[in-house]
Motif scaffolding. Sequence first.
Motif, PDB file in Angstrom:
ATOM      1  N   LEU A  20       0.841  -1.197   0.000  1.00 27.60           N
ATOM      2  CA  LEU A  20       0.000   0.000   0.000  1.00 27.60           C
ATOM      3  C   LEU A  20       0.876   1.247   0.000  1.00 27.60           C
ATOM      4  O   LEU A  20       1.936   1.265   0.625  1.00 27.60           O
ATOM      5  N   SER A  21       0.404   2.261  -0.688  1.00 28.45           N
ATOM      6  CA  SER A  21       1.091   3.553  -0.716  1.00 28.45           C
ATOM      7  C   SER A  21       0.185   4.621  -0.126  1.00 28.45           C
ATOM      8  O   SER A  21      -1.041   4.527  -0.220  1.00 28.45           O
ATOM      9  N   CYS A  22       0.811   5.617   0.444  1.00 28.49           N
ATOM     10  CA  CYS A  22       0.099   6.750   1.042  1.00 28.49           C
ATOM     11  C   CYS A  22       0.820   8.015   0.593  1.00 28.49           C
ATOM     12  O   CYS A  22       1.873   8.352   1.130  1.00 28.49           O
ATOM     13  N   ALA A  23       0.265   8.665  -0.409  1.00 28.03           N
ATOM     14  CA  ALA A  23       0.898   9.849  -0.976  1.00 28.03           C
ATOM     15  C   ALA A  23       0.350  11.109  -0.327  1.00 28.03           C
ATOM     16  O   ALA A  23      -0.870  11.319  -0.301  1.00 28.03           O
ATOM     17  N   ALA A  24       1.238  11.936   0.170  1.00 27.06           N
ATOM     18  CA  ALA A  24       0.836  13.189   0.811  1.00 27.06           C
ATOM     19  C   ALA A  24       1.008  14.354  -0.154  1.00 27.06           C
ATOM     20  O   ALA A  24       1.955  14.379  -0.956  1.00 27.06           O
ATOM     21  N   SER A  25       0.099  15.300  -0.071  1.00 28.31           N
ATOM     22  CA  SER A  25       0.225  16.526  -0.852  1.00 28.31           C
ATOM     23  C   SER A  25      -0.233  17.697   0.002  1.00 28.31           C
ATOM     24  O   SER A  25      -1.083  17.541   0.879  1.00 28.31           O
ATOM     25  N   GLY A  26       0.359  18.832  -0.229  1.00 24.47           N
ATOM     26  CA  GLY A  26      -0.019  20.029   0.509  1.00 24.47           C
ATOM     27  C   GLY A  26       0.692  20.207   1.832  1.00 24.47           C
ATOM     28  O   GLY A  26       0.499  21.223   2.505  1.00 24.47           O
ATOM     29  N   PHE A  27       1.504  19.236   2.233  1.00 25.23           N
ATOM     30  CA  PHE A  27       2.293  19.366   3.453  1.00 25.23           C
ATOM     31  C   PHE A  27       3.485  18.426   3.365  1.00 25.23           C
ATOM     32  O   PHE A  27       3.519  17.513   2.546  1.00 25.23           O
ATOM     33  N   ASP A  28       4.459  18.676   4.247  1.00 26.30           N
ATOM     34  CA  ASP A  28       5.696  17.906   4.244  1.00 26.30           C
ATOM     35  C   ASP A  28       5.546  16.695   5.157  1.00 26.30           C
ATOM     36  O   ASP A  28       5.646  16.807   6.382  1.00 26.30           O
ATOM     37  N   LEU A  29       5.346  15.539   4.564  1.00 22.27           N
ATOM     38  CA  LEU A  29       5.134  14.325   5.342  1.00 22.27           C
ATOM     39  C   LEU A  29       6.368  13.942   6.168  1.00 22.27           C
ATOM     40  O   LEU A  29       6.247  13.243   7.172  1.00 22.27           O
ATOM     41  N   SER A  30       7.533  14.400   5.769  1.00 26.88           N
ATOM     42  CA  SER A  30       8.774  13.979   6.439  1.00 26.88           C
ATOM     43  C   SER A  30       8.852  14.435   7.891  1.00 26.88           C
ATOM     44  O   SER A  30       9.615  13.871   8.673  1.00 26.88           O
ATOM     45  N   ILE A  31       8.087  15.447   8.281  1.00 26.85           N
ATOM     46  CA  ILE A  31       8.144  15.924   9.662  1.00 26.85           C
ATOM     47  C   ILE A  31       6.955  15.404  10.483  1.00 26.85           C
ATOM     48  O   ILE A  31       6.714  15.869  11.601  1.00 26.85           O
ATOM     49  N   TYR A  32       6.253  14.454   9.922  1.00 29.19           N
ATOM     50  CA  TYR A  32       5.102  13.861  10.599  1.00 29.19           C
ATOM     51  C   TYR A  32       5.356  12.390  10.938  1.00 29.19           C
ATOM     52  O   TYR A  32       5.984  11.659  10.160  1.00 29.19           O
ATOM     53  N   ASN A  33       4.854  11.978  12.083  1.00 27.13           N
ATOM     54  CA  ASN A  33       4.743  10.552  12.355  1.00 27.13           C
ATOM     55  C   ASN A  33       3.644  10.012  11.441  1.00 27.13           C
ATOM     56  O   ASN A  33       2.662  10.698  11.154  1.00 27.13           O
TER      57      ASN A  33
END
Length: 122
Positions: free
Chosen positions: A20-33
Amino acid sequence: QVQLVESGGGLVQAGASLRLSCAASGFDLSIYNIAWFRQAPGKEREFVAALAWTGRSTLYGDSVQGRFTISRDNAKNTAFLQMDSLKPEDTAVYFCAADRRTVTMRAGFEYRGQGTQVTVSS
């Protein structure tokens, strides 16, 4: 627009694998758990896996320990859930979530996706 979009679900036989993939947009996923949850019809939401934003801590639910692997690719702003040795009881809608406060997200999360269906036949 801030969003998380899951993909990669489908119908497979027991013993198969899915990623499964979870693509983030509109924010920086790297600074999120990040975390993955699942919910089967008529059942409560179940914690599946989580990965701290530092990459130093991973957690897994008892039912998936040793079979599932959570990971992230910060360059792609995407998280993944590798699911191996799938069982019929893994059938559920899987969704990803992101939160800066906690890793397990027991109290909630800032963002979540709509989910992707995983069906495992026996």
